[in-house]
Scaffold this active site. Structure first.
Site, PDB file in Angstrom:
ATOM      1  N   HIS A 180      70.248  44.006  66.663  1.00 40.57           N
ATOM      2  CA  HIS A 180      70.152  43.961  65.203  1.00 40.57           C
ATOM      3  C   HIS A 180      68.741  43.621  64.734  1.00 40.57           C
ATOM      4  CE1 HIS A 180      74.662  42.552  65.381  1.00 40.57           C
ATOM      5  NE2 HIS A 180      74.564  43.855  65.528  1.00 40.57           N
TER       6      HIS A 180
HETATM    7  C1  LIG Z   1      73.533  49.854  70.817  1.00 44.46           C
HETATM    8  C2  LIG Z   1      73.664  49.324  69.406  1.00 44.46           C
HETATM    9  C3  LIG Z   1      74.862  48.722  69.012  1.00 44.46           C
HETATM   10  C4  LIG Z   1      74.995  48.233  67.709  1.00 44.46           C
HETATM   11  N1  LIG Z   1      76.219  47.839  67.287  1.00 44.46           N
HETATM   12  C5  LIG Z   1      76.418  47.587  65.964  1.00 44.46           C
HETATM   13  C6  LIG Z   1      77.720  47.388  65.454  1.00 44.46           C
HETATM   14  O1  LIG Z   1      78.722  47.480  66.167  1.00 44.46           O
HETATM   15  N2  LIG Z   1      77.846  47.112  64.125  1.00 44.46           N
HETATM   16  C7  LIG Z   1      76.765  46.993  63.314  1.00 44.46           C
HETATM   17  O2  LIG Z   1      76.946  46.666  62.144  1.00 44.46           O
HETATM   18  N3  LIG Z   1      75.520  47.208  63.761  1.00 44.46           N
HETATM   19  C8  LIG Z   1      75.332  47.548  65.061  1.00 44.46           C
HETATM   20  N4  LIG Z   1      74.081  47.859  65.504  1.00 44.46           N
HETATM   21  C9  LIG Z   1      72.959  47.772  64.550  1.00 44.46           C
HETATM   22  C10 LIG Z   1      72.953  48.886  63.513  1.00 44.46           C
HETATM   23  O3  LIG Z   1      73.429  50.088  64.071  1.00 44.46           O
HETATM   24  C11 LIG Z   1      71.535  49.031  62.963  1.00 44.46           C
HETATM   25  O4  LIG Z   1      71.141  47.812  62.336  1.00 44.46           O
HETATM   26  C12 LIG Z   1      71.386  50.132  61.922  1.00 44.46           C
HETATM   27  O5  LIG Z   1      71.985  51.318  62.350  1.00 44.46           O
HETATM   28  C13 LIG Z   1      69.889  50.358  61.662  1.00 44.46           C
HETATM   29  O6  LIG Z   1      69.724  51.366  60.702  1.00 44.46           O
HETATM   30  P1  LIG Z   1      68.258  51.882  60.320  1.00 44.46           P
HETATM   31  O7  LIG Z   1      68.446  52.976  59.352  1.00 44.46           O
HETATM   32  O8  LIG Z   1      67.434  50.738  59.935  1.00 44.46           O
HETATM   33  O9  LIG Z   1      67.650  52.440  61.689  1.00 44.46           O
HETATM   34  P2  LIG Z   1      68.227  53.581  62.653  1.00 44.46           P
HETATM   35  O10 LIG Z   1      69.651  53.881  62.386  1.00 44.46           O
HETATM   36  O11 LIG Z   1      67.872  53.161  64.037  1.00 44.46           O
HETATM   37  O12 LIG Z   1      67.401  54.876  62.249  1.00 44.46           O
HETATM   38  C14 LIG Z   1      66.026  55.039  62.456  1.00 44.46           C
HETATM   39  C15 LIG Z   1      65.813  56.515  62.741  1.00 44.46           C
HETATM   40  O13 LIG Z   1      64.432  56.823  62.632  1.00 44.46           O
HETATM   41  C16 LIG Z   1      64.074  57.679  63.689  1.00 44.46           C
HETATM   42  N5  LIG Z   1      62.649  57.488  63.919  1.00 44.46           N
HETATM   43  C17 LIG Z   1      61.999  56.363  64.286  1.00 44.46           C
HETATM   44  N6  LIG Z   1      60.676  56.588  64.379  1.00 44.46           N
HETATM   45  C18 LIG Z   1      60.489  57.885  64.047  1.00 44.46           C
HETATM   46  C19 LIG Z   1      59.338  58.714  63.950  1.00 44.46           C
HETATM   47  N7  LIG Z   1      58.108  58.252  64.196  1.00 44.46           N
HETATM   48  N8  LIG Z   1      59.502  60.017  63.603  1.00 44.46           N
HETATM   49  C20 LIG Z   1      60.729  60.510  63.337  1.00 44.46           C
HETATM   50  N9  LIG Z   1      61.864  59.758  63.406  1.00 44.46           N
HETATM   51  C21 LIG Z   1      61.732  58.469  63.750  1.00 44.46           C
HETATM   52  C22 LIG Z   1      64.945  57.232  64.839  1.00 44.46           C
HETATM   53  O14 LIG Z   1      65.054  58.215  65.833  1.00 44.46           O
HETATM   54  C23 LIG Z   1      66.250  56.921  64.141  1.00 44.46           C
HETATM   55  O15 LIG Z   1      67.102  58.038  64.068  1.00 44.46           O
HETATM   56  C24 LIG Z   1      73.896  48.314  66.802  1.00 44.46           C
HETATM   57  C25 LIG Z   1      72.702  48.912  67.204  1.00 44.46           C
HETATM   58  C26 LIG Z   1      72.584  49.433  68.480  1.00 44.46           C
HETATM   59  C27 LIG Z   1      71.305  50.101  68.875  1.00 44.46           C
END
Ligand SMILES: Cc1cc2nc3c(=O)[nH]c(=O)nc-3n(C[C@H](O)[C@H](O)[C@H](O)COP(=O)(O)OP(=O)(O)OC[C@H]3O[C@@H](n4cnc5c(N)ncnc54)[C@H](O)[C@@H]3O)c2cc1C
Length: 494
Positions: free
Chosen positions: A434
């Site tokens: 997280h």
């Molecule tokens: C294994 C795992 C288990 C988890 N389990 C849970 C759970 O059960 N419940 C829960 O609430 N939370 C869980 N989490 C946490 C939750 O999923 C994350 O906090 C949330 O999805 C983050 O969202 P975000 O949009 O900030 O980032 P992300 O969803 O990670 O999205 C970021 C995106 O940007 C892309 N990206 C990054 N850099 C670049 C670049 N330079 N160029 C192009 N694209 C790029 C990435 O590929 C990715 O697709 C878990 C996370 C993981 C990894």
């Protein structure tokens, strides 16, 4: 060069929400650029298989620097796929306790308290059977407790109540503490990622371009205004222009990395890696933090069924002491413990860690992995909180409701007392996956975005993902990121 009204950088959790909402206006031309693959891996759909996605092709495979608080180097999985981390995560869908968001307001982010976020939480979800004034009824994320609950999770819930914890009727709603069946984003036995819920249903809109397998290298800034992005697509260098706004949704690690690569960050650090400074913004990449996670492992006296869900069906939110202001410990039952026969775990995590670390670049190369230091257990208060978590987890684990499952405590093991629990916790604490906080909302000089999520010192550039959280909420972070993204889309459409 193509010109868009909006460019969304990172097609993960927040990026899918925002591009779907913005492209609902047919007059807005939207580009979404994602580094990962367009199509899901088959295992993504199968809830118990989520564990196997870590370390695979849909994970950036990030690791930390050696952690001073633990002496270990830890993996921090993060999704590299359409849907981002929501495509590989554990499918727990829960808000933090309302006190988590009210702490954001108190820290200098007025307008980001629980009541302010509630319409966006509600807009994001359909939580049938829950209180409709608190939970959503017609949002894209279809969430509910496990349809076929694991019998060991049910016994664990009984044990928690036996140990004196409250029964929560809706532990995902943000208003209760205690133990209860958490909502899961599992629909008809399959994962519903944020891409499934928001993006895929609208992906053929003519005003929405989704580019995948494309790494964004930097955002382009002209005279203090963000004017587009540069990325590689199939080995080609591509520039896209933006006449409206660029929004960074690359996650707590990716977004900080991109700002730094674009010359927006702490001046001395940028100069040390040879990047020209566009804006000296000292808070970029600071304030990286995560929930530290460990657990008590038991062998079962009988076979533990694999189960059809995500191994995590019951959550507990507790206070470490009766007089603390807000719930600060989470526990849950891992049923069964993946990868080993007939074991289960009572996991626990400090919900309000004090340790703070950073994201830094090693070089100006966009494809170089950044240096990640979440500083797990760097603040001794976090270690002491985990000691309390261990004690409370064991109390639950020893209740009679679990007697028909329990064989023996395997780890830390019955001999661990005195100082050895701390050694155990240093050795076993790992990421709860997280990471948050690297571009936090606020009004002080270390904040990166203002309360409208606009990056300080640059116009037409916002951030809207896990990085903007001033402090981590007392729950798994997905539902909060989705609500932040809903709010961002609404701000951008105002
Ligand atoms: C294994 C795992 C288990 C988890 N389990 C849970 C759970 O059960 N419940 C829960 O609430 N939370 C869980 N989490 C946490 C939750 O999923 C994350 O906090 C949330 O999805 C983050 O969202 P975000 O949009 O900030 O980032 P992300 O969803 O990670 O999205 C970021 C995106 O940007 C892309 N990206 C990054 N850099 C670049 C670049 N330079 N160029 C192009 N694209 C790029 C990435 O590929 C990715 O697709 C878990 C996370 C993981 C990894």
């Amino acid at each position: 060069m193509s010109t868009y009204d909006y460019i969304v950088v990172g097609g993960g959790t927040a990026g899918c929400v925002i591009s779907a909402r913005l492209s609902s206006n047919p007059d807005s031309r939207v580009l979404l650029v994602e580094a990962g693959a367009r199509h899901p891996l088959p295992e993504m759909a199968t809830p118990p298989a989520w564990i196997t996605l870590r370390g695979g092709s849909a994970d950036w495979n990030s690791v930390t620097v050696e952690q001073s608080g633990t002496g270990t180097v830890l993996q921090i999985p993060r999704g590299r796929a359409v849907g981002g981390s929501s495509s590989i995560n554990g499918m727990v869908f829960a808000r933090g306790h309302r006190s988590s968001y009210d702490a954001w307001t108190a820290s200098g982010a007025p307008g980001w308290g629980f009541d302010d976020l509630l319409p966006f939480f509600r807009r994001s979800e359909s939580a049938a059977g829950r209180a409709a004034d608190v939970r959503g009824v017609d949002g894209p994320m279809v969430v509910a407790p496990a349809e076929q609950p694991h019998p060991l999770a049910a016994a664990g819930l009984e044990a928690a109540l036996e140990a004196g914890h409250l029964k929560a009727t809706d532990i995902s709603g943000g208003l209760e503490q205690g133990f209860g069946w958490t909502d899961l984003n599992i629909v008809g036995g399959a994962r519903q990622s944020v891409a499934d819920a928001y993006l895929r249903p609208v992906a053929d809109r003519p005003n929405l371009d989704v580019v995948t397998d494309a790494l964004v290298h930097r955002i382009r800034v002209d005279n203090g205004t963000c004017v587009g992005v540069d990325y590689t697509d199939d080995g080609r260098q591509v520039s896209a222009a933006c006449s409206g706004e660029v929004v960074l949704t690359a996650g707590a690690i990716g977004t900080a990395q991109l700002l730094l690569l674009s010359g927006i960050g702490p001046q001395a650090h940028l100069q040390s890696v040879g990047i020209a400074v566009v804006v000296d913004l000292p808070g970029v990449g600071e304030n990286l933090h995560d929930h530290p996670l460990s657990g008590v492992v038991y062998s079962a006296g009988r076979p533990v069924p694999v189960g059809v869900n995500n191994h995590i069906e019951v959550l507990g939110l507790m206070r470490s002491a009766a007089d603390v202001d807000a719930p600060d410990l989470q526990a849950f039952f891992v049923t069964p413990l993946p990868g080993v026969d007939d074991q289960y775990m009572i996991a626990f995590s400090a919900m309000a860690p004090r340790s703070r670390g950073s994201v830094r670049l090693v070089s100006a190369r966009p494809d170089a992995a950044p240096l990640l230091d979440p500083n797990y257990l760097g603040d001794s208060a976090d270690l002491e909180m985990m000691v309390t978590g261990l004690r409370l987890a064991r109390e639950i684990g020893n209740q009679s409701a679990l007697v028909s499952w329990r064989d023996a405590e395997v780890a830390p093991g019955p001999d661990a007392d005195g100082s050895s629990p701390r050694d155990y916790l240093r050795a076993t604490t790992h990421s709860y996956y997280h990471p948050v906080g690297t571009c936090r909302i606020g009004s002080d000089e270390m904040s990166v975005v203002d309360t409208d999520l606009r990056v300080r010192g640059i116009s037409r550039l916002r951030v809207a993902d896990a990085s903007v959280m001033p402090s981590i909420p007392s729950a798994n972070t997905l539902a909060t990121v989705v609500a932040i993204a809903e709010r961002a889309a609404s701000l951008m459409q105002d």
